[in-house]
Design a protein around this motif. Structure first.
Motif, PDB file in Angstrom:
ATOM      1  N   LEU A  55      -6.136  75.929 -18.836  1.00  0.00           N
ATOM      2  CA  LEU A  55      -6.897  76.576 -17.763  1.00  0.00           C
ATOM      3  C   LEU A  55      -7.190  75.616 -16.611  1.00  0.00           C
ATOM      4  O   LEU A  55      -7.138  76.008 -15.437  1.00  0.00           O
ATOM      5  CB  LEU A  55      -8.209  77.123 -18.333  1.00  0.00           C
ATOM      6  N   ALA A  56      -7.513  74.357 -16.941  1.00  0.00           N
ATOM      7  CA  ALA A  56      -7.806  73.385 -15.879  1.00  0.00           C
ATOM      8  C   ALA A  56      -6.569  73.129 -15.023  1.00  0.00           C
ATOM      9  O   ALA A  56      -6.655  73.064 -13.784  1.00  0.00           O
ATOM     10  CB  ALA A  56      -8.312  72.080 -16.503  1.00  0.00           C
ATOM     11  N   TRP A  57      -5.411  72.971 -15.660  1.00  0.00           N
ATOM     12  CA  TRP A  57      -4.171  72.779 -14.890  1.00  0.00           C
ATOM     13  C   TRP A  57      -3.875  73.997 -14.024  1.00  0.00           C
ATOM     14  O   TRP A  57      -3.527  73.863 -12.845  1.00  0.00           O
ATOM     15  CB  TRP A  57      -3.007  72.517 -15.836  1.00  0.00           C
ATOM     16  N   LEU A  58      -4.018  75.180 -14.582  1.00  0.00           N
ATOM     17  CA  LEU A  58      -3.743  76.410 -13.838  1.00  0.00           C
ATOM     18  C   LEU A  58      -4.645  76.525 -12.617  1.00  0.00           C
ATOM     19  O   LEU A  58      -4.187  76.849 -11.508  1.00  0.00           O
ATOM     20  CB  LEU A  58      -3.940  77.618 -14.755  1.00  0.00           C
ATOM     21  N   LEU A  59      -5.908  76.232 -12.792  1.00  0.00           N
ATOM     22  CA  LEU A  59      -6.854  76.360 -11.686  1.00  0.00           C
ATOM     23  C   LEU A  59      -6.613  75.303 -10.610  1.00  0.00           C
ATOM     24  O   LEU A  59      -6.607  75.610  -9.404  1.00  0.00           O
ATOM     25  CB  LEU A  59      -8.281  76.240 -12.225  1.00  0.00           C
ATOM     26  N   ALA A  60      -6.386  74.045 -11.023  1.00  0.00           N
ATOM     27  CA  ALA A  60      -6.196  72.970 -10.042  1.00  0.00           C
ATOM     28  C   ALA A  60      -4.859  73.070  -9.331  1.00  0.00           C
ATOM     29  O   ALA A  60      -4.763  72.808  -8.118  1.00  0.00           O
ATOM     30  CB  ALA A  60      -6.324  71.609 -10.740  1.00  0.00           C
ATOM     31  N   ASP A  61      -3.816  73.477 -10.039  1.00  0.00           N
ATOM     32  CA  ASP A  61      -2.470  73.487  -9.456  1.00  0.00           C
ATOM     33  C   ASP A  61      -2.156  74.801  -8.752  1.00  0.00           C
ATOM     34  O   ASP A  61      -1.799  74.813  -7.569  1.00  0.00           O
ATOM     35  CB  ASP A  61      -1.449  73.218 -10.558  1.00  0.00           C
ATOM     36  N   ASP A  62      -2.314  75.916  -9.459  1.00  0.00           N
ATOM     37  CA  ASP A  62      -1.879  77.198  -8.902  1.00  0.00           C
ATOM     38  C   ASP A  62      -2.907  77.839  -7.994  1.00  0.00           C
ATOM     39  O   ASP A  62      -2.542  78.574  -7.069  1.00  0.00           O
ATOM     40  CB  ASP A  62      -1.547  78.169 -10.043  1.00  0.00           C
ATOM     41  N   VAL A  63      -4.188  77.603  -8.258  1.00  0.00           N
ATOM     42  CA  VAL A  63      -5.225  78.244  -7.448  1.00  0.00           C
ATOM     43  C   VAL A  63      -5.646  77.360  -6.281  1.00  0.00           C
ATOM     44  O   VAL A  63      -5.641  77.777  -5.120  1.00  0.00           O
ATOM     45  CB  VAL A  63      -6.439  78.613  -8.329  1.00  0.00           C
ATOM     46  N   LEU A  64      -6.037  76.108  -6.580  1.00  0.00           N
ATOM     47  CA  LEU A  64      -6.516  75.204  -5.533  1.00  0.00           C
ATOM     48  C   LEU A  64      -5.400  74.440  -4.835  1.00  0.00           C
ATOM     49  O   LEU A  64      -5.632  73.843  -3.782  1.00  0.00           O
ATOM     50  CB  LEU A  64      -7.520  74.215  -6.123  1.00  0.00           C
ATOM     51  N   ARG A  65      -4.201  74.413  -5.435  1.00  0.00           N
ATOM     52  CA  ARG A  65      -3.035  73.737  -4.849  1.00  0.00           C
ATOM     53  C   ARG A  65      -3.296  72.253  -4.606  1.00  0.00           C
ATOM     54  O   ARG A  65      -2.844  71.677  -3.615  1.00  0.00           O
ATOM     55  CB  ARG A  65      -2.639  74.397  -3.525  1.00  0.00           C
ATOM     56  N   ASN A  66      -4.009  71.624  -5.524  1.00  0.00           N
ATOM     57  CA  ASN A  66      -4.259  70.195  -5.389  1.00  0.00           C
ATOM     58  C   ASN A  66      -3.024  69.408  -5.792  1.00  0.00           C
ATOM     59  O   ASN A  66      -2.386  69.721  -6.801  1.00  0.00           O
ATOM     60  CB  ASN A  66      -5.418  69.765  -6.279  1.00  0.00           C
ATOM     61  N   PRO A  67      -2.666  68.362  -5.020  1.00  0.00           N
ATOM     62  CA  PRO A  67      -1.545  67.520  -5.447  1.00  0.00           C
ATOM     63  C   PRO A  67      -1.928  66.706  -6.685  1.00  0.00           C
ATOM     64  O   PRO A  67      -3.068  66.278  -6.831  1.00  0.00           O
ATOM     65  CB  PRO A  67      -1.322  66.601  -4.238  1.00  0.00           C
ATOM     66  N   ASP A  68      -0.969  66.526  -7.572  1.00  0.00           N
ATOM     67  CA  ASP A  68      -1.161  65.737  -8.794  1.00  0.00           C
ATOM     68  C   ASP A  68      -2.410  66.190  -9.557  1.00  0.00           C
ATOM     69  O   ASP A  68      -3.391  65.442  -9.679  1.00  0.00           O
ATOM     70  CB  ASP A  68      -1.256  64.255  -8.450  1.00  0.00           C
TER      71      ASP A  68
END
Length: 398
Positions: A55-68
Motif C-alpha cells: 500500500l505504501a508503494w502504491l500510494l507514493a508511486d502511483d498516487v503521489l508520483r514521487n520519484p524513488d
C-alpha cells in the motif's frame, strides 16, 4: 583385536554418545516445535508487513508520483516490525528524524557547500539536533541517515529532498493504518499468549524448589534460583504484550470494546509481577533453609508445590475464559499448608518462606480479581493465624 577388558569401556562410550545424540535430537525437536508455535502465534505480523509495503508503494508511486518511492514501504515495514507498544512513537521519531536530517542538510549545504568534510559536519550537526530533542535510537538513525543522503545526493539530485520527507510520512501513516485499522492485533489473545508461558515457568521453578526441600538438596534449590533469569525474560515479554495491547485498544476503533477486559488483565499483570518478586525472594530463602540445615516440616514443600499448581491452573482458566475458582482454592490450600508448617516449628529462613508464601498468595488472589481487603482476609483465615508469621531476630554474628 580388543581384549575383554576394553569392551566395557567401548560399550560405555557408545552408550554415552547415543544418549548425547538422543538428547540433542530431543532438544532440537522441542526447539523446532516452539519456533513453529511462535510463528503460528505471530503470523499476522508478516501479513501486516506485506500489506503495508504494497500500500505504501502504491500510494507514493502511483498516487503521489514521487520519484524513488522506496523509502515509503521501508518506513511502513519499520512501523510494523517495531517493538510492540512503541509503534506510534517509532513512527513519529522516523518522520521527525527525516525532517531534522533534511533541514540540517539543506541549510548547511547552502552555507558550506558539499564534500567529504562538509558531509561529516552535516551528519554531526543533524545527530546533535536529534540528541537535543532527546529522541530515541530511531530518531538518531533517521536524522543521521537522511543527512548523509542529503549531503551526498541532494547537490546532484535536488528532487530527493521533499519526496523523501513525504515518503516517510506516507510510509508511517500507512503502517499505522494497517496495524490499527485494517489488521489490528487481538489484544486479549496477545496477552494470553504471553502470560501463559510466564505462569508455567514460575510454576516449574516452584516445583523444583519444593523437590529440593523434600530431598534436602541445597544445590538443586540454587539451580532453581539461578534459572529465575529465564523467568525474568518471560515477565518482560508479558509487560511488552500488555503495552502493545493497550496501544491497540487505545488507537484501534475495532478493539475499543476490549478496553474493559484488558484493564482487568493489566491489573492482573501488575499483581502477578508482585507475586513473582515474592517467589524470587522465597527461592533465596529456601536455599538458606537447606544450607543452614533448618527444620523442614513436610507441609512446607507441599505449600510451595501447591502455589506452583495454582499458577498453572490460572493459566488454564485464563485460556478457557473461566472464573478463577480453582486458582483461588489452590492458592488458599498453599497458604493453609504454610500455616501448618509454621505451627510445626521453623527456623529463621523457614519463617520467611512461610511469610512469602502468604504474601505471594495474596498477590495471586488479587490477580484473579479479588479485592485487597478480601484477599488478605482470605489468606489470614486459610493460614489459621491473625497475623503472618514474623521471623525471629537474626542471631548475632560472632
Amino acid at each position: 583385536m580388543p581384549d575383554d577388558r576394553t569392551r566395557p569401556a567401548q560399550r560405555t562410550s557408545r552408550e554415552s554418545w547415543t544418549r548425547l545424540v538422543r538428547h540433542g535430537w530431543t532438544r532440537l525437536a522441542r526447539e523446532s516445535r516452539a519456533r513453529l508455535r511462535h510463528l503460528r502465534g505471530n503470523m499476522i505480523i508478516p501479513v501486516q508487513a506485506g500489506l503495508a509495503a504494497a500500500l505504501a508503494w502504491l500510494l507514493a508511486d502511483d498516487v503521489l508520483r514521487n520519484p524513488d518511492p522506496v523509502f515509503a514501504p521501508a518506513v511502513a515495514v519499520g512501523t510494523i516490525v517495531s517493538a510492540l507498544g512503541n509503534r506510534l512513537r517509532r513512527t513519529l521519531e522516523t518522520v521527525i528524524g527525516v525532517a531534522v536530517g533534511i533541514g540540517a542538510g539543506d541549510v548547511l549545504i547552502a552555507l558550506i557547500g558539499s564534500g567529504p568534510w562538509q558531509t561529516g559536519m552535516i551528519v554531526a550537526i543533524a545527530v546533535a539536533l536529534a540528541l537535543l530533542l532527546r529522541g530515541g535510537s530511531t530518531l538518531l538513525v533517521q536524522a543521521g541517515g537522511t543527512a548523509v543522503l542529503i549531503a551526498t545526493l541532494a547537490p546532484a539530485n535536488p528532487d530527493i529532498v521533499v519526496p523523501r520527507f513525504v515518503n516517510a510520512v506516507v510510509g508511517g501513516l500507512v503502517g499505522l493504518a494497517v496495524v490499527l485499522v485494517l489488521l489490528p492485533l487481538n489484544p486479549l489473545r496477545l496477552v494470553q499468549r504471553a502470560v501463559g508461558p510466564a505462569l508455567d515457568r514460575l510454576a516449574t521453578l516452584l516445583d523444583d524448589a519444593a523437590a529440593a526441600l523434600t530431598a534436602g538438596d541445597a544445590a538443586r534449590a540454587q539451580r532453581a534460583l539461578d534459572r529465575v533469569r529465564d523467568f525474568d525474560e518471560r515477565l518482560a515479554t508479558l509487560q511488552d504484550a500488555l503495552a502493545a495491547a493497550n496501544e491497540v485498544v487505545t488507537l484501534a476503533p475495532q478493539r475499543w470494546s476490549n478496553r474493559h477486559v484488558l484493564a482487568k488483565l493489566t491489573s492482573s499483570g501488575e499483581h502477578l509481577e508482585r507475586a513473582a518478586r515474592n517467589c524470587r525472594s522465597m527461592l533465596r530463602r529456601i536455599v538458606s533453609v537447606l544450607e543452614d540445615d533448618e527444620p523442614v516440616p513436610g507441609q512446607l514443600p507441599t505449600a510451595v508445590r501447591q502455589l506452583g499448581e495454582a499458577l498453572r491452573t490460572m493459566h488454564h482458566e485464563l485460556d478457557r475464559g473461566r472464573e478463577f475458582h480453582r486458582t483461588r482454592e489452590q492458592t488458599l490450600g498453599a497458604v493453609d499448608q504454610s500455616g501448618a508448617a509454621y505451627a510445626e516449628g521453623l527456623g529463621y529462613s523457614g519463617n520467611v518462606v512461610v511469610a512469602q508464601v502468604r504474601t505471594a498468595g495474596s498477590d495471586l488472589l488479587r490477580a484473579t480479581g479479588t479485592g485487597r481487603r478480601a484477599a488478605n482476609r482470605m489468606v489470614r483465615r486459610a493460614a489459621g493465624h491473625s497475623r503472618p508469621p514474623s521471623p525471629p531476630p537474626a542471631p548475632p554474628r560472632p
